[in-house]
Design an enzyme around this catalytic site. Structure first.
Site, PDB file in Angstrom:
ATOM      1  N   GLY A  50       0.836  -1.191   0.000  1.00  0.00           N
ATOM      2  CA  GLY A  50       0.000   0.000   0.000  1.00  0.00           C
ATOM      3  C   GLY A  50       0.869   1.239   0.000  1.00  0.00           C
ATOM      4  CD  GLN A  55       3.524   5.783   2.675  1.00  0.00           C
ATOM      5  OE1 GLN A  55       2.530   5.220   2.261  1.00  0.00           O
ATOM      6  NE2 GLN A  55       4.578   5.116   3.132  1.00  0.00           N
ATOM      7  CB  CYS A  95       5.908   2.305   7.628  1.00  0.00           C
ATOM      8  SG  CYS A  95       5.344   3.789   6.769  1.00  0.00           S
ATOM      9  CG  LEU A  96       6.735   1.006   1.556  1.00  0.00           C
ATOM     10  CD1 LEU A  96       6.000   1.219   0.241  1.00  0.00           C
ATOM     11  CD2 LEU A  96       7.874   0.017   1.377  1.00  0.00           C
ATOM     12  CG  HIS A 137       0.144   1.279   7.412  1.00  0.00           C
ATOM     13  ND1 HIS A 137       1.118   0.913   8.311  1.00  0.00           N
ATOM     14  CD2 HIS A 137       0.749   2.089   6.505  1.00  0.00           C
ATOM     15  CE1 HIS A 137       2.269   1.487   7.959  1.00  0.00           C
ATOM     16  NE2 HIS A 137       2.066   2.202   6.860  1.00  0.00           N
ATOM     17  CD  GLU A 138      -1.230   2.466   2.977  1.00  0.00           C
ATOM     18  OE1 GLU A 138      -0.741   3.598   2.867  1.00  0.00           O
ATOM     19  OE2 GLU A 138      -0.540   1.444   3.148  1.00  0.00           O
ATOM     20  CG  HIS A 141       0.724   6.761   5.769  1.00  0.00           C
ATOM     21  ND1 HIS A 141       1.878   7.284   6.300  1.00  0.00           N
ATOM     22  CD2 HIS A 141       1.014   5.465   5.478  1.00  0.00           C
ATOM     23  CE1 HIS A 141       2.819   6.352   6.331  1.00  0.00           C
ATOM     24  NE2 HIS A 141       2.320   5.231   5.839  1.00  0.00           N
TER      25      HIS A 141
HETATM   26 ZN    ZN Z   1       3.332   3.446   5.817  1.00  0.00          ZN
END
Ligand code: ZN
Length: 176
Positions: A50, A55, A95-96, A137-138, A141
């Site tokens: 995702g 991000q 998390c990226l 999670h998204e 963000h």
């Molecule tokens: Zn993340």
């Protein structure tokens, strides 16, 4: 052509902003459609399951996801809203935008989310497992929240000799 954008890392101010709602009239704009395509390309290149617009340093309320199962197609969700959330579960998460770490977090086990798709049509996604985790999670963000704000046992995601640690490292690399 879609291109891979830079994923900003923890400490970048855009990650801590509450992202703005997308005006429905904006969705058909070629630049907005390009953003969606770029977000998919960026997510797949990472790779991740995702990716939320903040991000890639765009403070708007949308995210893309692909949990790679048979039941759920890759999706973009614009202006998402959690309609229902049930039961709690302890999960490993990465998390990226916090590369190289993994932690444990309490999430709802099952969620239902509504929003708009890339054509501006109403969309509903509901499920459990990785899908439910990714949705939460998204959406975090989009509200300026990172999983590390609530995670326990935050630790480097390094694969060691035993299988359990490797599994944890894999979960982290499948971050979003
Ligand atoms: Zn993340």
């Amino acid at each position: 052509m879609p291109y891979v954008r830079e994923i900003v890392q923890d400490g970048h101010p855009t990650l801590r902003r509450v992202a703005k709602r997308v005006a429905p009239a904006e969705i058909a704009d070629p630049l907005f459609q390009q953003l969606i395509d770029d977000m998919f390309a960026t997510m797949y290149a990472a790779p991740g399951v995702g990716l939320a617009a903040p991000q890639v340093n765009v403070s708007k309320r949308l995210f893309v996801m692909d949990v790679h199962d048979d039941e759920h197609e890759p999706a973009v969700v614009i202006n998402p809203k959690i309609e229902r959330a049930e039961d709690e579960v302890e999960l490993n998460e990465g998390c990226l935008s916090v590369l190289g770490y993994v932690g444990e977090i309490t999430r709802f086990a099952t969620v239902a989310v509504s929003g708009l798709d890339r054509y501006g049509s109403k969309l509903h996604i509901a499920g459990d497992g990785l899908l439910a985790q990714c949705l939460q999670h998204e959406i975090d963000h989009l509200n300026g929240v990172l999983y590390i704000d609530r995670a326990r046992n935050l630790r480097p995601a390094v694969a060691e000799d035993d299988d359990e640690d490797e599994a944890v490292a894999e979960a982290a690399s499948a971050g979003s």
